[in-house]
Design a protein around this motif. Structure first.
Motif, PDB file in Angstrom:
ATOM      1  N   ALA A  49       0.834  -1.203   0.000  1.00 45.14           N
ATOM      2  CA  ALA A  49       0.000   0.000   0.000  1.00 45.14           C
ATOM      3  C   ALA A  49       0.868   1.253   0.000  1.00 45.14           C
ATOM      4  N   SER A  50       1.924   1.238   0.793  1.00 44.14           N
ATOM      5  CA  SER A  50       2.826   2.388   0.858  1.00 44.14           C
ATOM      6  C   SER A  50       3.556   2.580  -0.463  1.00 44.14           C
ATOM      7  N   ALA A  51       3.943   1.465  -1.100  1.00 42.12           N
ATOM      8  CA  ALA A  51       4.646   1.545  -2.385  1.00 42.12           C
ATOM      9  C   ALA A  51       3.741   2.138  -3.462  1.00 42.12           C
ATOM     10  N   ASN A  52       2.464   1.745  -3.441  1.00 39.36           N
ATOM     11  CA  ASN A  52       1.521   2.315  -4.404  1.00 39.36           C
ATOM     12  C   ASN A  52       1.410   3.830  -4.219  1.00 39.36           C
ATOM     13  N   TYR A  53       1.379   4.245  -2.970  1.00 38.88           N
ATOM     14  CA  TYR A  53       1.290   5.674  -2.674  1.00 38.88           C
ATOM     15  C   TYR A  53       2.547   6.402  -3.141  1.00 38.88           C
ATOM     16  N   VAL A  54       3.716   5.818  -2.881  1.00 38.35           N
ATOM     17  CA  VAL A  54       4.987   6.420  -3.319  1.00 38.35           C
ATOM     18  C   VAL A  54       5.028   6.512  -4.838  1.00 38.35           C
ATOM     19  N   SER A  55       4.515   5.476  -5.493  1.00 36.76           N
ATOM     20  CA  SER A  55       4.502   5.484  -6.960  1.00 36.76           C
ATOM     21  C   SER A  55       3.666   6.648  -7.492  1.00 36.76           C
ATOM     22  N   ARG A  56       2.523   6.885  -6.874  1.00 35.48           N
ATOM     23  CA  ARG A  56       1.682   7.993  -7.318  1.00 35.48           C
ATOM     24  C   ARG A  56       2.324   9.341  -7.005  1.00 35.48           C
ATOM     25  N   LEU A  57       2.977   9.407  -5.834  1.00 31.25           N
ATOM     26  CA  LEU A  57       3.688  10.642  -5.496  1.00 31.25           C
ATOM     27  C   LEU A  57       4.824  10.914  -6.485  1.00 31.25           C
ATOM     28  N   THR A  58       5.505   9.850  -6.873  1.00 27.86           N
ATOM     29  CA  THR A  58       6.610  10.004  -7.829  1.00 27.86           C
ATOM     30  C   THR A  58       6.097  10.533  -9.160  1.00 27.86           C
ATOM     31  N   ASP A  59       4.994   9.990  -9.629  1.00 27.43           N
ATOM     32  CA  ASP A  59       4.387  10.486 -10.873  1.00 27.43           C
ATOM     33  C   ASP A  59       4.031  11.966 -10.743  1.00 27.43           C
ATOM     34  N   SER A  60       3.503  12.322  -9.563  1.00 27.68           N
ATOM     35  CA  SER A  60       3.140  13.726  -9.341  1.00 27.68           C
ATOM     36  C   SER A  60       4.371  14.623  -9.363  1.00 27.68           C
ATOM     37  N   ALA A  61       5.452  14.162  -8.733  1.00 31.96           N
ATOM     38  CA  ALA A  61       6.688  14.952  -8.701  1.00 31.96           C
ATOM     39  C   ALA A  61       7.224  15.168 -10.101  1.00 31.96           C
ATOM     40  N   VAL A  62       7.199  14.120 -10.921  1.00 33.04           N
ATOM     41  CA  VAL A  62       7.691  14.230 -12.297  1.00 33.04           C
ATOM     42  C   VAL A  62       6.858  15.234 -13.080  1.00 33.04           C
ATOM     43  N   LYS A  63       5.544  15.175 -12.915  1.00 35.77           N
ATOM     44  CA  LYS A  63       4.664  16.088 -13.645  1.00 35.77           C
ATOM     45  C   LYS A  63       4.876  17.529 -13.202  1.00 35.77           C
ATOM     46  N   LEU A  64       5.073  17.729 -11.892  1.00 36.30           N
ATOM     47  CA  LEU A  64       5.334  19.078 -11.396  1.00 36.30           C
ATOM     48  C   LEU A  64       6.621  19.636 -11.990  1.00 36.30           C
ATOM     49  N   LYS A  65       7.647  18.815 -12.029  1.00 38.36           N
ATOM     50  CA  LYS A  65       8.925  19.253 -12.608  1.00 38.36           C
ATOM     51  C   LYS A  65       8.765  19.563 -14.089  1.00 38.36           C
ATOM     52  N   ASP A  66       8.006  18.718 -14.808  1.00 40.26           N
ATOM     53  CA  ASP A  66       7.790  18.947 -16.242  1.00 40.26           C
ATOM     54  C   ASP A  66       7.093  20.277 -16.490  1.00 40.26           C
ATOM     55  N   LEU A  67       6.281  20.667 -15.507  1.00 38.57           N
ATOM     56  CA  LEU A  67       5.586  21.942 -15.636  1.00 38.57           C
ATOM     57  C   LEU A  67       6.397  23.107 -15.100  1.00 38.57           C
ATOM     58  N   GLY A  68       7.601  22.799 -14.607  1.00 36.53           N
ATOM     59  CA  GLY A  68       8.475  23.836 -14.073  1.00 36.53           C
ATOM     60  C   GLY A  68       8.064  24.312 -12.697  1.00 36.53           C
ATOM     61  N   LEU A  69       7.283  23.455 -11.972  1.00 32.27           N
ATOM     62  CA  LEU A  69       6.811  23.827 -10.645  1.00 32.27           C
ATOM     63  C   LEU A  69       7.665  23.161  -9.571  1.00 32.27           C
ATOM     64  N   ASP A  70       7.540  23.696  -8.364  1.00 28.35           N
ATOM     65  CA  ASP A  70       8.334  23.195  -7.234  1.00 28.35           C
ATOM     66  C   ASP A  70       7.778  21.848  -6.765  1.00 28.35           C
ATOM     67  N   ALA A  71       8.620  20.812  -6.811  1.00 23.85           N
ATOM     68  CA  ALA A  71       8.210  19.467  -6.387  1.00 23.85           C
ATOM     69  C   ALA A  71       8.859  19.060  -5.066  1.00 23.85           C
ATOM     70  N   SER A  72       9.484  20.013  -4.375  1.00 26.91           N
ATOM     71  CA  SER A  72      10.260  19.668  -3.183  1.00 26.91           C
ATOM     72  C   SER A  72       9.399  19.079  -2.067  1.00 26.91           C
ATOM     73  N   THR A  73       8.177  19.616  -1.881  1.00 27.16           N
ATOM     74  CA  THR A  73       7.310  19.095  -0.812  1.00 27.16           C
ATOM     75  C   THR A  73       6.937  17.645  -1.074  1.00 27.16           C
ATOM     76  N   VAL A  74       6.618  17.342  -2.333  1.00 22.01           N
ATOM     77  CA  VAL A  74       6.269  15.965  -2.695  1.00 22.01           C
ATOM     78  C   VAL A  74       7.482  15.051  -2.524  1.00 22.01           C
ATOM     79  N   ILE A  75       8.655  15.542  -2.943  1.00 24.68           N
ATOM     80  CA  ILE A  75       9.875  14.735  -2.820  1.00 24.68           C
ATOM     81  C   ILE A  75      10.206  14.473  -1.350  1.00 24.68           C
ATOM     82  N   THR A  76      10.014  15.487  -0.505  1.00 26.54           N
ATOM     83  CA  THR A  76      10.256  15.302   0.931  1.00 26.54           C
ATOM     84  C   THR A  76       9.319  14.250   1.503  1.00 26.54           C
ATOM     85  N   THR A  77       8.058  14.294   1.069  1.00 30.64           N
ATOM     86  CA  THR A  77       7.094  13.292   1.536  1.00 30.64           C
ATOM     87  C   THR A  77       7.502  11.901   1.089  1.00 30.64           C
TER      88      THR A  77
END
Length: 716
Positions: free
Chosen positions: A610-638
């Protein structure tokens, strides 16, 4: 994939109270209708036969073959008329629960229903497969169950149940009932001897017991969605809910309709069996409740408590609940105990603990305090279990330190006696609490307060042994309590008799010995907050033991002193108590082993995925934020925090598994139990749990697989 947790929430939320109908609003109309004790025997048996059974119950005389046949015929006729088709000897092996083997009344050779006196009196279950501590080997399987006529026969599920003792082929005790009966004989004899100092006509006494049973209820859907609950009886994981028991709003609050329906049904089934349940209420923790009976003869009280727990579980299932009897099913919330209210009643109806300002009362009070002081470690051992280790010393339960609470009046009196060496008891007038409200009747002030933090408290006319665990067969603590008081009264009688033989007046001799005991047992008396760290430190300065874990507490059973009094009072042979020490050590190890394996399975099969699934979704979110040039640091910290807790949990489990394999290879039973305590439970359980509980707070609610505390405890 469907989330079982959300399914459980949906199912539990849709439940409604089951309708429960009783045949009458008067409990007296059906109380005891499914039990066959002395009152029923008197109505069904010939007077001569009944007198023989009554004599066996009250005076321990043997029941002859003809009497057994007459009782068997009568009880079978009664049972069959009520729809019973089978009979069983109901006994209490060292598993901690009851056992039974059902046989039909139908005789296939004769084509009729029959039941012989020989079958009533004795049966032969396989003895080798029950815990025995080496007393019986697999190739030495024979064991016997023998009818205990002092406990009522009863019917459950169309089966006639006959309470029995359980012994090996060689006569060694293999159960909880036999030692209790022996301890009852010991305290009966010792108490009668002391009573002769004060009044004539005391020919028997009965130890009286009332067991207040605490328990939790959770919806069955939550129960089956939590492997830790249905495998171990407690939650191995679970983050603290925002609303727990901080407001004390559940305590004595209105009872929810579903719970009230369960209680009504459970009480009805119990009342039919002659179990005198009289009180029901919400306990302190959310989801926690209590049932309390009136006082009964101690052997019957123990049997009824064991039967009551079985009825609870069956009735709870019919109401789509699971009843949790574990001492600590939810971390951070109050645990559950089984408060044993104990007193001594003479055949003339006198409660020996009724405070009447007399030397009679003081003799039994002071000797009981002296017994607890002298044998505190043995009393501690009597309530040792893996479940109770989680409860004792927590913020709601008495500590593992044995102490006695007497209340301010008695304490002040005994302190004065210890100081002056003079024993003079002055009776005062009744005292009342002044409320300043004329319309409210005067509230009589008791001689003692109630100290919930005391493991052994005097509560006005009885002692309340509060430290007993909620799952425990209460026969063991009651066996030990009866034993140590019997031994103390025996010693008291010998000392007083010696003084009288030396020329001292009887009353003066009694007073002198009591003064001595009051001084000697001063350290065991404590009136303050047993939950406080200050008491832990003060108890140590008084020389009181504070053994916090079961494996080490069990060692008190096999001390030289314990073996001597067990043998002297005829309760256990050395072989029997060493066998029990072995059995209880093995049970402890097995329970910790099961908990560690359940913890391993939940972490690896549920929490990490369950935790791995959550991390996987967070990782996808971080990548998308970076692609948009937005700050992904909070997601990466999580992501870093979550993966850190995942690593801690997984590595903790891996290390625990290796250590567990090492501990399982230890041959010595008690040494293995100590290692399971120190090297498995203490070393890994809290660390792994802390990581998982943090993951529960981080992982997306939609991903988390285990029902949460707030869902299980607060949904009505």
């Amino acid at each position: 994939m469907t989330n079982l947790r959300f399914n459980a929430v949906e199912v539990a939320s849709a439940r409604s109270a089951k309708t429960v109908e009783t045949p009458s609003n008067r409990i007296s109309d059906y109380f005891g209708e499914d039990c066959f004790g002395l009152p029923q025997m008197k109505a069904h048996l010939a007077p001569g036969i009944y007198k023989k059974v009554e004599s066996a119950v009250k005076h321990g005389t043997k029941i002859d073959e003809a009497t057994a046949d007459a009782v068997a015929t009568s009880v079978a006729t009664w049972a069959i008329s009520k729809g019973a088709t089978h009979h069983t000897h109901w006994f209490q092996p060292l598993t901690g629960s009851s056992a039974e083997k059902h046989d039909s009344f139908f005789d296939y050779t004769k084509g009729i229903e029959t039941f012989k006196g020989s079958t009533l009196v004795q049966q032969e279950p396989d003895a080798s497969s029950f815990p025995n501590g080496g007393i019986r080997a697999t190739n030495q399987a024979r064991g016997y169950t023998g009818w205990d006529p002092s406990s009522p026969i009863f019917i459950v599920d169309k089966t006639l149940c006959i309470p029995t003792v359980f012994v090996s082929f060689t006569g060694d005790t293999l159960d909880y009932k036999t030692p209790l009966l022996k301890a009852q004989e010991a305290i009966n004899k010792a108490t009668i001897d002391v009573c002769q100092y004060f009044e004539e006509g005391v020919t028997s006494i009965s130890a009286s017991l009332g067991c207040e049973q605490e328990y939790f209820l959770v919806d069955k859907a939550f129960y089956v969605a939590r492997p830790d609950l249905y495998i171990t009886g407690r939650t191995l994981f679970g983050a603290k809910p925002p609303h727990g028991q901080q407001l004390d709003d559940h305590y004595f609050g209105s009872i929810a309709p579903r719970v009230n329906a369960f209680m009504k049904d459970f009480e009805y089934q119990s009342h039919k069996l002659g179990i005198p349940i009289t009180t029901r209420h919400n306990e302190v923790a959310p989801g926690q409740f209590e049932a309390a009976p009136l006082y009964e003869e101690i052997n019957t009280g123990v049997d009824h408590n064991l039967l009551m727990m079985d009825i609870m579980e069956k009735v709870a299932g019919e109401h789509n609940f699971a009843v949790l009897l574990h001492e600590k099913p939810f971390a951070g919330l109050n645990g559950s105990g089984k408060h044993n209210n104990w007193s001594l009643i003479t055949n003339k109806g006198r409660n020996l603990f009724d405070p009447e300002g007399s030397l009679y009362f003081l003799t039994f009070l002071v000797n009981s305090v002296k017994a607890v002081h002298k044998y505190a470690d043995l009393l501690r051992a009597s309530i040792a279990s893996a479940g109770n280790d989680h409860r004792l010393g927590a913020n709601e339960a008495p500590p593992a330190i044995m102490s006695v609470f007497l209340g301010s009046s008695l304490t002040a009196f005994l302190d004065e006696v210890a100081k002056t060496g003079k024993l003079v008891f002055n009776e005062g007038d009744d005292q009342y609490i002044e409320l300043g409200l004329d319309k409210i009747p005067g509230l009589k002030l008791d001689t003692t307060d109630r100290n919930r933090t005391s493991p052994f408290a005097f509560t006005g006319n009885k002692f309340e042994f509060r430290a007993v665990g909620s799952t425990q067969n209460t026969a063991t603590p009651m066996t030990v309590l009866n034993l140590i008081v019997a031994e103390q009264l025996t010693n008291f009688k010998e000392t007083v008799d010696a003084a009288i033989a030396g020329g001292k007046d009887k009353e003066a001799a009694i007073r002198d010995v009591l003064v001595q005991y009051i001084k000697e047992s001063e350290a065991i008396r404590f009136e303050g907050d047993g939950y406080s760290q200050e008491w832990v430190e003060e108890a140590a300065s008084r020389g009181l033991s504070n053994v916090k874990d079961t494996p080490r507490a069990l060692d008190f059973f096999i001390s030289k002193e314990a073996k001597e009094i067990f043998a002297k009072q005829g309760v256990f042979t050395e072989r029997e108590i060493e066998a029990r020490h072995d059995v209880w050590s093995e049970i402890y190890s097995t329970k910790i082993d099961i908990e560690s394996k359940t913890m391993e399975e939940i972490v690896l099969n549920k929490v990490i995925p369950a935790s791995a699934n959550y991390v996987s979704r967070l990782t996808d979110s971080a990548v998308k934020l970076k692609d948009l040039g937005l700050d992904a640091s909070t997601v990466i910290t999580t992501i870093e925090e979550v993966t850190g807790f995942m690593k801690t949990a997984k590595e903790g489990v891996a290390a625990m598994v290796l250590e567990r394999d090492r501990v399982l290879a230890i041959d010595d039973t008690n040494a293995q139990a100590v290692e399971f305590c120190d090297s498995i439970k203490e070393k890994y359980f809290d660390t792994i749990r802390a990581a998982v509980d943090r993951l529960e707070l981080f992982v997306d609610d939609a991903e988390w697989p285990l029902p949460k505390y707030s869902e299980m405890l607060l949904l009505k």
